[in-house]
Design an enzyme around this catalytic site. Structure first.
Site, PDB file in Angstrom:
ATOM      1  N   GLY A  12       1.974   8.556  -2.707  1.00  0.00           N
ATOM      2  CA  GLY A  12       2.993   8.789  -1.683  1.00  0.00           C
ATOM      3  C   GLY A  12       4.388   8.682  -2.281  1.00  0.00           C
ATOM      4  O   GLY A  12       4.670   7.736  -3.013  1.00  0.00           O
ATOM      5  N   ASP A 143       4.713   0.674  -0.136  1.00  0.00           N
ATOM      6  CA  ASP A 143       3.807  -0.353   0.422  1.00  0.00           C
ATOM      7  C   ASP A 143       4.074  -1.733  -0.172  1.00  0.00           C
ATOM      8  O   ASP A 143       3.658  -2.742   0.394  1.00  0.00           O
ATOM      9  CB  ASP A 143       2.348   0.036   0.170  1.00  0.00           C
ATOM     10  CG  ASP A 143       1.969   1.328   0.870  1.00  0.00           C
ATOM     11  OD1 ASP A 143       2.752   1.799   1.705  1.00  0.00           O
ATOM     12  OD2 ASP A 143       0.888   1.865   0.573  1.00  0.00           O
ATOM     13  N   MET A 189       4.270   2.386   8.276  1.00  0.00           N
ATOM     14  CA  MET A 189       3.241   2.618   7.242  1.00  0.00           C
ATOM     15  C   MET A 189       2.908   1.340   6.455  1.00  0.00           C
ATOM     16  O   MET A 189       3.479   0.284   6.693  1.00  0.00           O
ATOM     17  CB  MET A 189       3.724   3.677   6.260  1.00  0.00           C
ATOM     18  CG  MET A 189       3.515   5.101   6.704  1.00  0.00           C
ATOM     19  SD  MET A 189       4.072   6.211   5.373  1.00  0.00           S
ATOM     20  CE  MET A 189       3.465   7.775   5.992  1.00  0.00           C
ATOM     21  N   ARG A 191      -0.583   0.921   5.048  1.00  0.00           N
ATOM     22  CA  ARG A 191      -2.034   0.738   4.926  1.00  0.00           C
ATOM     23  C   ARG A 191      -2.473  -0.689   5.216  1.00  0.00           C
ATOM     24  O   ARG A 191      -2.224  -1.194   6.286  1.00  0.00           O
ATOM     25  CB  ARG A 191      -2.506   1.157   3.535  1.00  0.00           C
ATOM     26  CG  ARG A 191      -2.549   2.634   3.333  1.00  0.00           C
ATOM     27  CD  ARG A 191      -3.655   3.031   2.363  1.00  0.00           C
ATOM     28  NE  ARG A 191      -3.574   4.457   2.166  1.00  0.00           N
ATOM     29  CZ  ARG A 191      -2.999   5.036   1.110  1.00  0.00           C
ATOM     30  NH1 ARG A 191      -2.494   4.289   0.146  1.00  0.00           N
ATOM     31  NH2 ARG A 191      -2.952   6.346   1.015  1.00  0.00           N
TER      32      ARG A 191
HETATM   33  O1  F6P Z   1       0.889   4.705  -0.184  1.00  0.00           O
HETATM   34  C1  F6P Z   1       2.040   5.099   0.437  1.00  0.00           C
HETATM   35  C2  F6P Z   1       1.763   5.607   1.813  1.00  0.00           C
HETATM   36  O2  F6P Z   1       3.003   6.068   2.314  1.00  0.00           O
HETATM   37  C3  F6P Z   1       1.102   4.613   2.766  1.00  0.00           C
HETATM   38  O3  F6P Z   1       1.964   3.685   3.309  1.00  0.00           O
HETATM   39  C4  F6P Z   1       0.521   5.532   3.793  1.00  0.00           C
HETATM   40  O4  F6P Z   1      -0.581   4.988   4.464  1.00  0.00           O
HETATM   41  C5  F6P Z   1       0.081   6.685   2.946  1.00  0.00           C
HETATM   42  O5  F6P Z   1       0.901   6.707   1.815  1.00  0.00           O
HETATM   43  C6  F6P Z   1       0.146   7.990   3.669  1.00  0.00           C
HETATM   44  O6  F6P Z   1      -0.438   8.938   2.863  1.00  0.00           O
HETATM   45  P1  F6P Z   1      -0.280  10.498   3.028  1.00  0.00           P
HETATM   46  O7  F6P Z   1       1.077  10.858   2.528  1.00  0.00           O
HETATM   47  O8  F6P Z   1      -1.323  11.065   2.145  1.00  0.00           O
HETATM   48  O9  F6P Z   1      -0.439  10.806   4.470  1.00  0.00           O
END
Ligand code: F6P
Length: 409
Positions: A12, A143, A189, A191
Site C-alpha cells: 500500500g 499501518d 485503515m 488491518r
Molecule cells: O497495508 C497498508 C494498507 O493501506 C492497509 O492499512 C489496508 O488494509 C490495505 O493496505 C488496503 O489494501 P488495498 O490498497 O490493497 O486495498
C-alpha cells in the site's frame, strides 16, 4: 559501490514513500553509483525487466522536490508474494539474471511486512547460492506495524491526516447542537494493528474534545457493549463521533465488515480486503435507535494525503532511503533500516540496521498499556509516542490551484 542499484516500491502506498526513493537517489549520487534504476511496479515489474532511470526525472533538483511532494508510489507498486524457493528456482534466477544484465549490485525495496518478506527471500537465496548481490529493506507502511523500528515512515503523515480530518468532522458534527445527536462513525485503515485508528486520539486539544470512543483491533469488539456506549453518548451529548478500525473483529474472529459481506476479496498474501465497517455499524445504530447516523470511510484518502504530509515523516522517509544505500555500500545485506528514537524533548531519531529475518511477516500491535481500561480510548503514553511524528508540514507546490505531482512518462 562500483556498479548500479535499483529501488522498488511495494504494498500500500503512503504520502511519503517517494521521499525514500529520493533518499536512495541522493545517497547513490553522492557515492558515484553508475545508474540508479527504479522498478516499475515493484518486484513484479522487475521480473519483466521493467525499469526506468531515475536520473531522467531527478537530475534537475526541482524533480526531487516534486517527488517528495508526490503521494502514492511514483514507480508503481505491487502486491506480489515471492513463491517458496523450492520448486520455483527459476523465479529467483530471473531476478539475478536481470540484476547481472544491468550490472545491479544492490536492490532496495521500500515496503511493509509482506515486502520485507521479498527482501528476506532474495537475500536468503543469494546467501545459499553464493551470489554477490545485496538486498536492503527500506521501511514503509501507514499501518506502523513493522517490529524493531520505533515507527514506520508513512505513519506520521497518515496520522496527521486522520487527526486533522477527524477534528474537522467533529467541528461539523457539533455545529447543529441538536437535541438528538448525529452519530458519526469514522472507519480507519490498519488491518490488524490499531496504530492508525489510535491517531484519532491526536484530534483532541484545547479547542476540541476529541473522538468520543476509539475502537482498535487489538481488543475483541463487543457489539452489545458498543451499542450501550453509543446509547449512553447519545443521551448525554449533542454530537457523537466514534473512530473504528477497519480490522475490528468479534469474539469468533470474524471482522465486523464481514458481518455485512461474507465474500470479501483476498490478496496474494491472504489479507482480506476490509471495507464497510462504518457503514455496517451506522446502519445498525440507525435501525436500533432511530438516530441520524453517518458513516465515513477514510479509505485511500488517509494514505494519499500529501497535501497535509508531516515534515518529520517526510524527512525520515528520505533518511531511511539514504541510509539504506550507505549501509549497502558498507557491505550490509539482508537487513532493514530501522528508526531509533533517541531523544524526547526535543524529539530526535537516528537510524540503524536490523536482520530482516526478525522483521519480515511480523506485525507489531499497539502496546496494551496505551489502551484505556474500557478498551475504547488511548492514554498519554500513546500521545507522547505519536505527537512528534506528525509535527511540521511540507507544503505542495500548487499549479492551477491544485498540488503538482511528478509522474512517470
Ligand atoms: O497495508 C497498508 C494498507 O493501506 C492497509 O492499512 C489496508 O488494509 C490495505 O493496505 C488496503 O489494501 P488495498 O490498497 O490493497 O486495498
Amino acid at each position: 559501490m562500483k556498479g548500479s542499484i535499483v529501488v522498488g516500491q511495494s504494498g500500500g502506498p503512503t504520502a511519503v514513500i517517494n521521499s525514500s526513493v529520493a533518499g536512495v537517489y541522493a545517497a547513490a549520487k553522492k557515492l558515484g553509483v553508475k545508474h540508479v534504476y527504479g522498478m516499475v511496479h515493484g518486484i513484479e515489474g522487475f521480473l519483466e525487466d521493467k525499469l526506468i532511470e531515475l536520473e531522467d526525472y531527478l537530475e534537475d533538483p526541482v524533480g526531487i522536490e516534486l517527488l517528495k511532494r508526490t503521494p502514492s508510489a511514483f514507480l508503481g507498486s505491487c502486491r506480489f508474494k515471492m513463491p517458496k524457493i523450492e520448486g520455483h528456482e527459476e523465479v529467483y534466477e530471473k531476478v539475478f539474471e536481470i540484476m547481472e544484465k544491468h550490472d545491479i549490485e544492490c536492490l532496495f525495496y521500500a515496503g511493509g511486512n509482506d515486502s520485507m518478506d521479498t527482501v528476506k527471500m532474495l537475500s536468503d537465496y543469494a546467501a545459499a547460492h553464493g551470489k554477490p548481490q545485496r538486498f536492503m529493506g527500506v521501511p514503509k507502511t501507514i499501518d506502523n506495524d513493522l517490529p524493531v523500528t520505533d515507527h514506520c515512515p508513512g505513519y506520521g503523515s497518515a496520522a496527521k491526516y486522520i487527526a486533522s480530518s477527524l477534528k474537522e468532522i467533529i467541528r461539523d458534527n457539533e455545529s447543529f447542537g441538536a437535541k438528538k445527536p448525529t452519530i458519526c462513525i469514522v472507519e480507519i485503515m490498519g488491518r490488524n494493528a490499531g496504530w492508525l485508528t489510535a491517531a484519532a486520539a491526536l484530534a483532541k486539544g484545547e479547542d476540541c474534545s476529541g473522538a468520543d470512543a476509539i475502537y482498535l483491533p487489538e481488543r475483541v469488539f463487543d457489539m452489545d457493549a458498543f451499542m450501550e456506549k453509543v446509547k449512553h453518548l447519545a443521551e448525554t451529548k449533542s454530537s457523537v463521533v466514534i473512530a473504528v478500525s477497519e480490522g475490528i473483529h468479534i469474539a469468533d474472529g470474524r471482522y465486523v465488515c464481514e458481518l455485512a459481506n461474507e465474500n470479501v476479496a483476498v490478496d496474494a498474501f491472504g489479507h482480506k480486503q476490509m471495507s464497510g465497517t462504518a457503514a455496517y455499524l451506522a446502519q445498525l445504530i440507525a435501525d436500533e435507535t432511530g438516530l441520524k447516523t453517518r458513516a465515513i470511510e477514510f479509505s485511500t484518502l488517509q494514505r494519499a494525503a500529501s497535501h497535509i504530509a508531516s515534515l518529520t515523516d517526510t524527512n525520515e522517509a528520505f533518511q531511511v532511503g539514504h541510509d539504506a544505500v550507505i549501509a549497502a555500500n558498507e557491505g550490509k545485506t539482508g537487513m532493514m533500516i530501522t528508526l531509533d528514537r533517541n531523544g524526547e524533548d526535543p524529539y530526535q531519531c537516528g537510524t540503524s540496521v536490523y536482520d530482516i529475518h526478525a522483521i519480515a511477516n511480523v506485525e507489531r500491535p499497539v502496546p496494551a498499556e496505551w489502551i484505556t481500561e474500557d478498551g475504547c480510548g488511548l492514554n498519554e503514553g500513546y500521545e507522547e509516542y505519536a505527537r512528534p511524528l506528525i509535527m511540521g508540514e511540507l507544503f505542495p507546490i500548487f499549479v492551477n490551484g491544485v498540488p503538482q505531482h511528478l509522474v512517470r512518462k
